[in-house]
Design a protein around this motif. Structure first.
Motif: not given
Lengths: 279, 286
Positions: A92, A95-96, A99, A103, A111, B9-12
């Motif tokens: 997790f 992944m956060v 991104v 991006r 966030i 964004y679904w990664f978040v």
């Protein structure tokens, strides 16, 4: 001349520092060890001396057998929680962080706000129990895993974000041109490259979660759910007259971090000092 | 046609679901529940009664002050000692690597284990510390069982356990300072003392910010060490907010416990946010 004087100075200061550090930092651990191998009567004196009688194995088996092998169950539970939570924190968190770093958008502010909240705000305990009860997760190991994930995420995301900044974007783009889908780019290309920081994260978070006392105390009551730190706490009242066993238990919970420290010293240092230089 | 981003964004999403459900929702809900009499099933709105009770009970107010004392004492000591130890352990003395490990190791050890060990070492009559002090003719205090001293004794244990982390962060900070500054100041005739104040202290600032912030937050939230040693006692003399929250929870006063949580939250925000802002502002001036 002055070089030789400097060398003598470095030696003298070093020896003095070693003596002071031994008294302050090493003797308490030696004390734990001596207490752990003494007899019940001798340990009750609290003295710091060479044990008259060594009964390492007997104390060890006694403490393991206490309350129907509670310590073994505790090791099992703590291991399940630690492994489960750290696995999710790696996936997790990466992944956060990915991104977040790749991006730039208005969402990033949100966030970052969540990260700041996660690092600073003390968990609201009773309302958390209320949520866990509503979801049927109170007093369950998987509930505890998710709690540790929620509390550890902010640190994991920050650690990954700064590391991902050092990985060139060309790699993602090459994979995309080759027709890889976003999740393939991440799991096949990026995640393997994060290995150094992943090892750091695993080591640091494992120690934190394994040593955690407060959260299992609140969210995981019940003797079938006991964790390693809570055995210490439970035995504290039970072993009022058996300090040798209490200290044997302390010795047993100190050994895993010691082993991790010996083998992963470098990673621990990297994890603990992340952000110290940049601020 | 708009191309889909390679960074969806679904990664978040998985992280967000866990964080929102188990962290943000309880935090937001705590503001509401702190205004109620609550048994986990039914909540009866009673306005600010819990807060009023909190500031009426002398032992609860003491818990608030103890939290502040404890946080500032431990944070201050860790910052100062951490910097001094880091300077000592980067100077090229003998046993340097070993000493760094020795100072840092307690950070990784179970807090409860450390607490129990020091409770034995600090025993007023039989404890090793007081027996040792007696050897050199000092009459040791009652440490954890003296109400005026208990909080500071616990703070001392906390400092023992945590100073290694501050030292480690400072060592990383010192390593980032270019040796040129020391070389230049030496040529200008600066003494070691002047170098420490004029070169080391200003340039190691990012590490100082990290150490102060981390240790203050953990000091304000501190619970384990206190619970393993004094459980807030003797009386309420070493109670802090975190132990008050736990005691009220154990007693079944969920609304009051949650009010304690909100107060702790506000206290941390009131101290940390202005401090961070001030640190950042100074950064631009430099």
């Amino acid at each position: 001349m002055s070089l030789r004087r400097d060398a003598a100075r470095q030696r003298n200061i070093g020896i003095a520092a070693l003596l002071v550090a031994t008294v302050i930092f090493i003797l308490p651990f030696l004390y734990i060890f001596f207490m752990a191998v003494k007899t019940k009567q001798e340990a009750a004196l609290f003295l710091f001396d060479w044990p008259d009688q060594w009964q390492f194995w007997q104390n060890l088996t006694d403490v393991v057998k206490t309350r129907n092998y509670m310590l073994l169950l505790a090791y099992f539970n703590s291991t399940v929680i630690t492994v489960g939570a750290v696995t999710l924190l790696v996936i997790f968190g990466a992944m956060v962080g990915y991104v977040l770093q790749r991006r730039p958008s208005g969402w990033n502010k949100l966030i970052y706000a969540c990260i700041l909240i996660g690092l600073m705000v003390p968990p609201a305990v009773v309302p958390t129990i209320w949520v866990l009860q509503g979801l049927g997760l109170f007093k369950t190991l998987h509930g505890m895993v998710l709690i540790q994930v929620a509390y550890g995420l902010a640190f994991s995301v920050l650690l990954y974000r700064s590391f991902i900044a050092t990985i060139p974007r060309d790699l993602d783009e090459a994979a995309i041109i080759d027709g890889a889908r976003p999740w393939q780019v991440f799991f096949r290309v990026i995640l393997p490259l994060l290995k150094p920081v992943t090892v750091t994260l695993i080591v640091v978070q494992s120690i934190t979660i394994f040593n955690d006392f407060t959260n299992p105390l609140y969210y995981l009551p019940g003797k079938e759910n006991v964790t390693v730190q809570l055995t210490l706490f439970n035995f504290q009242s039970q072993f009022q007259s058996q300090f040798n066993l209490l200290f044997m238990n302390i010795l047993l919970v100190t050994i895993p971090p010691l082993l991790v420290f010996v083998f992963f010293n470098r990673q621990i240092v990297a994890g603990m000092t992340a952000g110290a230089v940049k601020g | 046609m708009k191309r889909k981003s390679a960074y969806p964004y679904w990664f978040v999403l998985p992280a967000a679901v866990v964080f929102v459900t188990l962290f943000l929702v309880p935090t937001v809900a705590s503001f509401w529940f702190s205004l109620t009499r609550w048994d986990l099933f039914e909540a009866e709105f009673i306005g600010l009664e819990n807060y009023r009770q909190f500031f009426r009970e002398p032992f609860l107010i003491q818990g608030l002050f103890n939290t502040l004392i404890y946080a500032f004492v431990t944070s201050g000591a860790k910052t100062v000692l951490g910097l001094l130890l880091a300077v000592l352990l980067t100077g090229g003395i003998w046993f340097q690597g070993f000493l760094r490990s020795v100072v840092f190791f307690p950070v990784l050890v179970s807090t409860i284990g450390v607490g129990i060990t020091f409770a034995a070492l600090m025993h007023p009559t039989r404890g090793v510390i007081n027996l040792g002090l007696a050897q050199i003719g000092i009459d040791g205090p009652a440490w954890l069982s003296d109400p005026t001293l208990a909080l500071y004794s616990v703070a001392l244990i906390d400092i023992w356990k945590g100073v290694g982390l501050a030292t480690l962060i400072y060592i990383a900070g010192l390593a980032a300072i270019s040796p040129d500054y020391y070389e230049a100041s030496r040529i200008d005739g600066a003494t070691r003392w002047q170098q420490f104040w004029r070169v080391t202290v200003p340039l190691v600032r990012p590490a100082t910010v990290t150490v102060v912030t981390l240790s203050l937050i953990s000091g304000l939230r501190s619970f384990d060490v206190i619970w393993a040693t004094t459980r807030g006692g003797p009386g309420f003399s070493s109670d802090v907010l975190a132990s008050v929250i736990y005691k009220q929870y154990q007693a079944g006063f969920y609304g009051l416990s949650t009010a304690g949580n909100v107060i702790l939250f506000l206290l941390i925000a009131l101290i940390i946010l202005p401090m961070t802002w001030w640190f950042n502002k100074r950064e631009i001036d430099l």
